[in-house]
Design an enzyme around this catalytic site. Structure first.
Site, PDB file in Angstrom:
ATOM      1  N   GLY A  40     -11.124   1.496  19.250  1.00 38.38           N
ATOM      2  CA  GLY A  40     -11.286   0.089  19.603  1.00 38.38           C
ATOM      3  C   GLY A  40     -12.463  -0.190  20.513  1.00 38.38           C
ATOM      4  O   GLY A  40     -12.906  -1.334  20.616  1.00 38.38           O
ATOM      5  N   CYS A  70      -5.480   4.013   9.853  1.00 39.92           N
ATOM      6  CA  CYS A  70      -5.896   3.338  11.088  1.00 39.92           C
ATOM      7  C   CYS A  70      -6.410   1.953  10.713  1.00 39.92           C
ATOM      8  O   CYS A  70      -7.356   1.842   9.920  1.00 39.92           O
ATOM      9  CB  CYS A  70      -6.987   4.151  11.779  1.00 39.92           C
ATOM     10  N   ASN A  71      -5.780   0.909  11.261  1.00 43.22           N
ATOM     11  CA  ASN A  71      -6.215  -0.444  10.935  1.00 43.22           C
ATOM     12  C   ASN A  71      -7.644  -0.710  11.382  1.00 43.22           C
ATOM     13  O   ASN A  71      -8.446  -1.320  10.653  1.00 43.22           O
ATOM     14  CB  ASN A  71      -5.285  -1.464  11.596  1.00 43.22           C
ATOM     15  N   THR A  72      -7.999  -0.254  12.581  1.00 36.88           N
ATOM     16  CA  THR A  72      -9.331  -0.506  13.110  1.00 36.88           C
ATOM     17  C   THR A  72     -10.403   0.133  12.239  1.00 36.88           C
ATOM     18  O   THR A  72     -11.408  -0.504  11.885  1.00 36.88           O
ATOM     19  CB  THR A  72      -9.439   0.019  14.550  1.00 36.88           C
ATOM     20  N   CYS A 180      -1.161  -2.084  13.912  1.00 40.37           N
ATOM     21  CA  CYS A 180      -1.809  -0.846  14.355  1.00 40.37           C
ATOM     22  C   CYS A 180      -0.815   0.266  14.071  1.00 40.37           C
ATOM     23  O   CYS A 180       0.372   0.132  14.405  1.00 40.37           O
ATOM     24  CB  CYS A 180      -2.149  -0.900  15.845  1.00 40.37           C
ATOM     25  N   THR A 181      -1.262   1.343  13.450  1.00 37.68           N
ATOM     26  CA  THR A 181      -0.318   2.381  13.035  1.00 37.68           C
ATOM     27  C   THR A 181       0.319   3.104  14.215  1.00 37.68           C
ATOM     28  O   THR A 181       1.339   3.777  14.048  1.00 37.68           O
ATOM     29  CB  THR A 181      -1.004   3.404  12.109  1.00 37.68           C
ATOM     30  N   HIS A 182      -0.255   2.981  15.414  1.00 41.84           N
ATOM     31  CA  HIS A 182       0.388   3.563  16.588  1.00 41.84           C
ATOM     32  C   HIS A 182       1.709   2.853  16.921  1.00 41.84           C
ATOM     33  O   HIS A 182       2.667   3.488  17.382  1.00 41.84           O
ATOM     34  CB  HIS A 182      -0.517   3.449  17.824  1.00 41.84           C
TER      35      HIS A 182
END
Length: 267
Positions: A40, A70-72, A180-182
């Site tokens: 990010g 990962c979305n970002t 967000c995958t986290h």
């Protein structure tokens, strides 16, 4: 057949766990690029170059496909990766479409990292599927990073989620998109603060299904044999940082007994 899964840290393990559950016959190579994290904080150009380098790493590892979990990284650089590798590439997008269909009162919150929250792709998806829903785009600059620092960061993670959920409750949100995958790694905290009546949506099963479709299209004979076999795939964990990272990653793997190799890679 081996599939590479990439994230900046532990978040992509939500995707890896879903793939291993649905397609247990696949070998999975997970790369936590925490030596380059947090994503990010990086520019689009930095992420694009990094994904090219990671694509080359996976090619050397002879994977059959790459999952950008990962979305970002997906919104910033997946097109660049696809243009620079011969492998099928599957990304992850915020699950806003099912969220808008679930919303009882049509009040939807989308929680993302700052890069994803401001991305053109997220806003396109919202405009496409929003209809009459009220949408609250929210972001946290620290939550994903703190999840990677687990368990020492557990108190900070809880405090951040409590603060975010307080705002969602004020807005009477009935559906939350974890973009967000986290974040699904700590889904239980969101459930605790939002209550069971709030639907929580995340993309892991959709990515797993898309991976299967892409593999069947690209490798029909190999996939047919793999599906019919009784083989259970193994999981390899890689990190671009340190040995400590491997132990943190193991905490989030649903079947740690399937992890056969752990290593630090220089990329």
């Amino acid at each position: 057949m081996k599939v590479g899964v990439i994230d900046s840290g532990a978040g992509g393990l939500t995707i890896l766990n879903a793939i291993h559950k649905k397609q247990a016959y696949l070998d999975l190579l997970y790369l936590a690029d925490d030596g380059f994290a947090p994503y990010g904080d990086k520019t689009t150009e930095q992420l694009q170059q990094r994904l090219i380098t990671i694509g080359q790493f996976f090619e050397r590892e002879q994977v059959a496909a790459i999952v950008v979990a990962c979305n970002t990284a997906t919104v910033a650089a997946i097109d660049t990766l696809r243009a620079n590798t011969y492998l099928p590439v599957i990304g992850v997008e915020p699950a806003v479409k099912p969220a808008f269909r679930l919303g009882k009162q049509r009040r939807v919150a989308v929680l993302a990292t700052p890069v994803t929250a401001k991305s053109r792709r997220l806003n396109q998806l919202i405009e496409l599927w929003q209809a009459d829903s009220q949408v609250h785009i929210m972001s946290s600059a620290s939550l994903a990073y703190d999840i990677d620092a687990w368990p020492e960061s557990q108190t900070r993670v809880r405090q951040t989620i409590e603060s975010l959920c307080e705002k969602m409750n004020q807005d009477e949100v009935d559906t939350l998109v974890l973009a967000c995958t986290h974040y699904p790694l700590v889904k239980s905290y969101f459930v605790e603060y939002l209550g069971a009546d709030c639907d929580i949506v995340e993309p892991s099963e959709g990515v797993s299904s898309q991976l299967k479709r892409r593999l069947e299209a690209a490798y029909p004979e190999q996939m047919s044999l793999a599906i019919c076999s009784d083989k259970t795939g193994q999981i390899d964990l890689c990190t671009s940082s340190s040995e400590d990272s491997i132990e943190r990653l193991l905490h989030w793997v649903c079947q740690p007994d399937r992890v056969k190799n752990k290593r630090i890679v220089s990329i």
